[in-house]
Design a protein around this motif. Structure first.
Motif, short mmCIF file in Angstrom:
data_model
loop_
_atom_site.label_atom_id
_atom_site.label_comp_id
_atom_site.label_asym_id
_atom_site.label_seq_id
_atom_site.Cartn_x
_atom_site.Cartn_y
_atom_site.Cartn_z
N PHE A 1 -84.08 -6.42 -13.01
CA PHE A 1 -84.86 -7.62 -12.72
C PHE A 1 -84.68 -8.05 -11.26
CE2 PHE A 1 -85.17 -7.51 -17.17
CZ PHE A 1 -86.22 -8.34 -17.55
N LYS A 2 -83.49 -7.85 -10.71
CA LYS A 2 -83.28 -8.18 -9.30
C LYS A 2 -84.05 -7.23 -8.40
CE LYS A 2 -78.76 -10.39 -9.74
NZ LYS A 2 -79.29 -11.71 -9.30
N ARG A 3 -84.04 -5.94 -8.72
CA ARG A 3 -84.78 -4.97 -7.89
C ARG A 3 -86.28 -5.20 -7.97
NH1 ARG A 3 -80.39 -0.86 -9.41
NH2 ARG A 3 -81.46 -0.68 -11.42
N SER A 4 -86.75 -5.53 -9.15
CA SER A 4 -88.19 -5.72 -9.34
C SER A 4 -88.67 -7.10 -8.92
CB SER A 4 -88.55 -5.51 -10.82
OG SER A 4 -87.96 -6.53 -11.63
N LYS A 5 -87.71 -8.05 -8.75
CA LYS A 5 -88.04 -9.45 -8.43
C LYS A 5 -89.01 -10.03 -9.45
CE LYS A 5 -87.31 -8.70 -3.48
NZ LYS A 5 -87.88 -8.82 -2.11
N LEU A 6 -88.80 -9.67 -10.70
CA LEU A 6 -89.77 -10.02 -11.74
C LEU A 6 -90.03 -11.52 -11.85
CD1 LEU A 6 -91.50 -8.71 -13.99
CD2 LEU A 6 -89.63 -9.21 -15.56
N TRP A 7 -88.98 -12.32 -11.72
CA TRP A 7 -89.15 -13.76 -11.91
C TRP A 7 -89.42 -14.50 -10.59
CZ3 TRP A 7 -90.33 -13.54 -16.53
CH2 TRP A 7 -89.54 -12.97 -17.53
N GLU A 8 -89.52 -13.77 -9.50
CA GLU A 8 -89.78 -14.41 -8.21
C GLU A 8 -91.29 -14.47 -7.97
OE1 GLU A 8 -87.49 -12.85 -4.97
OE2 GLU A 8 -85.77 -12.42 -6.27
N ARG A 9 -91.82 -15.66 -8.07
CA ARG A 9 -93.27 -15.83 -8.00
C ARG A 9 -93.88 -15.28 -6.71
NH1 ARG A 9 -96.42 -18.79 -11.30
NH2 ARG A 9 -98.52 -19.25 -10.58
N ASP A 10 -93.13 -15.36 -5.62
CA ASP A 10 -93.66 -14.86 -4.34
C ASP A 10 -93.92 -13.36 -4.37
OD1 ASP A 10 -93.56 -17.40 -3.32
OD2 ASP A 10 -91.68 -17.11 -2.24
N SER A 11 -93.29 -12.65 -5.33
CA SER A 11 -93.49 -11.20 -5.42
C SER A 11 -94.69 -10.83 -6.29
CB SER A 11 -92.23 -10.53 -5.97
OG SER A 11 -92.10 -10.78 -7.38
#
Length: 204
Positions: free
Chosen positions: A156-166
């Motif tokens: 999840f950190k590598r994919s930035k799944l919960w980071e809306r900016d991504s």
């Protein structure tokens, strides 16, 4: 197509090593208070099954947080809401009861993995406890828990799944209706109408 493949665990271990003491010891074999709390807050899971030939399938399930019913420290039930009637997971369970579950909580990067043996449940009193949207499920997936453990947050950190900016802008996302129209060789307008009807009138 694929060259220099890995064919033995020994070769794999020589490349990637062995799990830490924490990883080796984190597996439990029942639903403790932490697992129950996680399940009560999870609105989504992925179900992994395979048939008698080992052909695999992964399928999503989702509803309000806590929609999975915990019966005791070894058993849970997943309600089967209306779907596309392919019934891949259900057919696989009939052929091979082993099941893998991955529970996700939005905003949390760690996940909960549960492995066990599954069966198809049609107990009316039990299913009535999972009523939603004014409808009682006709069937549920009963699971006898064999393993539980928390999976780390690296994916999840590598994919930035919960980071809306991504996230991609809406107009750049794949259009399911167009994909289905091409794959099924049907008119996109008919697919869009069918999807809208399904999503608004047949969730439960």
């Amino acid at each position: 197509m694929f060259n220099e493949t890995v064919s033995t665990e020994e070769e794999l271990r020589s490349m990637l090593g062995y799990p830490s003491e924490l990883v080796q010891n984190k597996v439990i074999h029942f639903l403790d208070e932490h697992c129950r709390d996680f399940l009560a807050k999870s609105p989504f899971l992925a179900i992994s099954t395979s048939d008698h030939q080992g052909l695999c399938d992964v399928s999503p399930r989702g509803d309000s947080p806590g929609f999975v019913l915990v019966l005791d420290d070894k058993h849970l039930v997943i309600p089967e809401r209306p779907g596309n009637r392919r019934m891949d997971s259900l057919k696989n369970i009939l052929a091979n009861p082993q099941i893998g579950l991955l529970f996700i909580i939005p905003g949390l990067e760690e996940t909960l993995r549960i492995n066990g043996r599954a069966c198809l449940v049609r107990d009316g009193e039990l299913l009535a406890r999972m009523e939603a949207g004014g409808r009682t499920p006709m069937i549920g997936i009963g699971v006898e828990v064999q393993e539980c453990f928390v999976h780390c947050a690296k994916a999840f950190k590598r994919s930035k799944l919960w980071e809306r900016d991504s996230w991609l802008e809406q107009d750049k996302l794949p259009r399911a209706s167009r994909i289905l129209a091409d794959h099924a060789k049907m008119a996109p307008e008919a697919i869009e109408a069918a999807l809208k009807e399904s999503y608004t009138k047949r969730l439960y």
